[in-house]
Motif scaffolding. Structure first.
Motif, PDB file in Angstrom:
ATOM      1  N   HIS A   3       0.854  -1.199   0.000  1.00  0.00           N
ATOM      2  CA  HIS A   3       0.000   0.000   0.000  1.00  0.00           C
ATOM      3  C   HIS A   3       0.885   1.243   0.000  1.00  0.00           C
ATOM      4  O   HIS A   3       1.936   1.263   0.651  1.00  0.00           O
ATOM      5  N   PRO A   4       0.485   2.301  -0.711  1.00  0.00           N
ATOM      6  CA  PRO A   4       1.322   3.516  -0.774  1.00  0.00           C
ATOM      7  C   PRO A   4       1.612   4.137   0.594  1.00  0.00           C
ATOM      8  O   PRO A   4       2.636   4.786   0.772  1.00  0.00           O
ATOM      9  N   MET A   5       0.751   3.935   1.561  1.00  0.00           N
ATOM     10  CA  MET A   5       0.973   4.483   2.911  1.00  0.00           C
ATOM     11  C   MET A   5       2.282   3.933   3.494  1.00  0.00           C
ATOM     12  O   MET A   5       3.054   4.674   4.101  1.00  0.00           O
ATOM     13  N   HIS A   6       2.540   2.645   3.288  1.00  0.00           N
ATOM     14  CA  HIS A   6       3.766   2.042   3.809  1.00  0.00           C
ATOM     15  C   HIS A   6       4.998   2.640   3.131  1.00  0.00           C
ATOM     16  O   HIS A   6       5.974   2.984   3.801  1.00  0.00           O
ATOM     17  N   ASP A   7       4.943   2.774   1.817  1.00  0.00           N
ATOM     18  CA  ASP A   7       6.073   3.337   1.069  1.00  0.00           C
ATOM     19  C   ASP A   7       6.348   4.785   1.475  1.00  0.00           C
ATOM     20  O   ASP A   7       7.488   5.159   1.751  1.00  0.00           O
ATOM     21  N   VAL A   8       5.301   5.602   1.524  1.00  0.00           N
ATOM     22  CA  VAL A   8       5.474   7.013   1.877  1.00  0.00           C
ATOM     23  C   VAL A   8       6.020   7.149   3.296  1.00  0.00           C
ATOM     24  O   VAL A   8       6.949   7.931   3.547  1.00  0.00           O
ATOM     25  N   LEU A   9       5.483   6.373   4.234  1.00  0.00           N
ATOM     26  CA  LEU A   9       5.972   6.484   5.614  1.00  0.00           C
ATOM     27  C   LEU A   9       7.386   5.921   5.776  1.00  0.00           C
ATOM     28  O   LEU A   9       8.141   6.419   6.612  1.00  0.00           O
ATOM     29  N   ILE A  71      -8.972   5.279  -2.447  1.00  0.00           N
ATOM     30  CA  ILE A  71     -10.160   5.779  -3.123  1.00  0.00           C
ATOM     31  C   ILE A  71      -9.754   5.971  -4.578  1.00  0.00           C
ATOM     32  O   ILE A  71      -9.037   6.919  -4.906  1.00  0.00           O
ATOM     33  N   GLY A  72     -10.169   5.072  -5.420  1.00  0.00           N
ATOM     34  CA  GLY A  72      -9.774   5.151  -6.819  1.00  0.00           C
ATOM     35  C   GLY A  72      -8.287   4.909  -6.984  1.00  0.00           C
ATOM     36  O   GLY A  72      -7.649   4.230  -6.184  1.00  0.00           O
ATOM     37  N   GLU A  73      -7.731   5.498  -8.051  1.00  0.00           N
ATOM     38  CA  GLU A  73      -6.323   5.291  -8.359  1.00  0.00           C
ATOM     39  C   GLU A  73      -5.420   6.419  -7.880  1.00  0.00           C
ATOM     40  O   GLU A  73      -4.204   6.279  -7.906  1.00  0.00           O
ATOM     41  N   ARG A  74      -6.004   7.548  -7.432  1.00  0.00           N
ATOM     42  CA  ARG A  74      -5.171   8.707  -7.109  1.00  0.00           C
ATOM     43  C   ARG A  74      -5.220   9.151  -5.653  1.00  0.00           C
ATOM     44  O   ARG A  74      -4.512  10.074  -5.268  1.00  0.00           O
ATOM     45  N   VAL A  75      -6.053   8.535  -4.835  1.00  0.00           N
ATOM     46  CA  VAL A  75      -6.166   8.963  -3.437  1.00  0.00           C
ATOM     47  C   VAL A  75      -6.042   7.739  -2.527  1.00  0.00           C
ATOM     48  O   VAL A  75      -6.645   6.701  -2.770  1.00  0.00           O
ATOM     49  N   ALA A  76      -5.234   7.897  -1.493  1.00  0.00           N
ATOM     50  CA  ALA A  76      -5.051   6.840  -0.499  1.00  0.00           C
ATOM     51  C   ALA A  76      -4.726   7.518   0.827  1.00  0.00           C
ATOM     52  O   ALA A  76      -4.528   8.732   0.894  1.00  0.00           O
TER      53      ALA A  76
END
Length: 120
Positions: A3-9, A71-76
């Motif tokens: 999930h992008p949250m893991h990568d960003v954090l 939420i969709g492809e651009r929001v997480a």
């Protein structure tokens, strides 16, 4: 796929622990809304950079992702618990919430932390 949250954090923690305010600012969208320990919400990368420039260089962050969503492809986004610490023994525990937006990669659009009171 992570999930992008893991990568960003992961990138956020690396930059925070290394005290790299410019790198920290680049993790945010140009129009990011940011509320750290202070009572005011600030906006934009320059404000984010200034915030992290003021953080003591010996501070570190331990991050535990609690919940993620897309939420969709651009929001997480999602929620995490973070413990900030320093070698002196100083420690602050917070709940963190992030909204991420995908433009030219995943970046933080909205950042908010709230302190966890001792004993909570």
């Amino acid at each position: 796929m992570t999930h992008p949250m893991h990568d960003v954090l992961d990138r956020w923690k690396t930059a925070f622990d290394s005290h790299r305010p410019d790198t920290m600012a680049e993790l945010f969208t140009p129009d990011a809304l940011f509320q750290g320990f202070g009572p005011e919400v600030v906006a934009g990368r320059d404000a984010v950079r200034a915030y992290y420039e003021a953080v003591a260089e010996d501070r570190r962050a331990d991050v535990t992702v609690l919940h993620t969503y897309t939420i969709g492809e651009r929001v997480a986004g999602g929620f995490a618990d973070v413990t900030f610490s320093a070698p002196s023994g100083w420690e602050a525990k917070v709940h963190m919430s992030l909204v991420l937006r995908h433009d030219d990669g995943w970046r933080i659009r909205q950042y908010h932390v709230s302190r966890i009171a001792a004993g909570d």
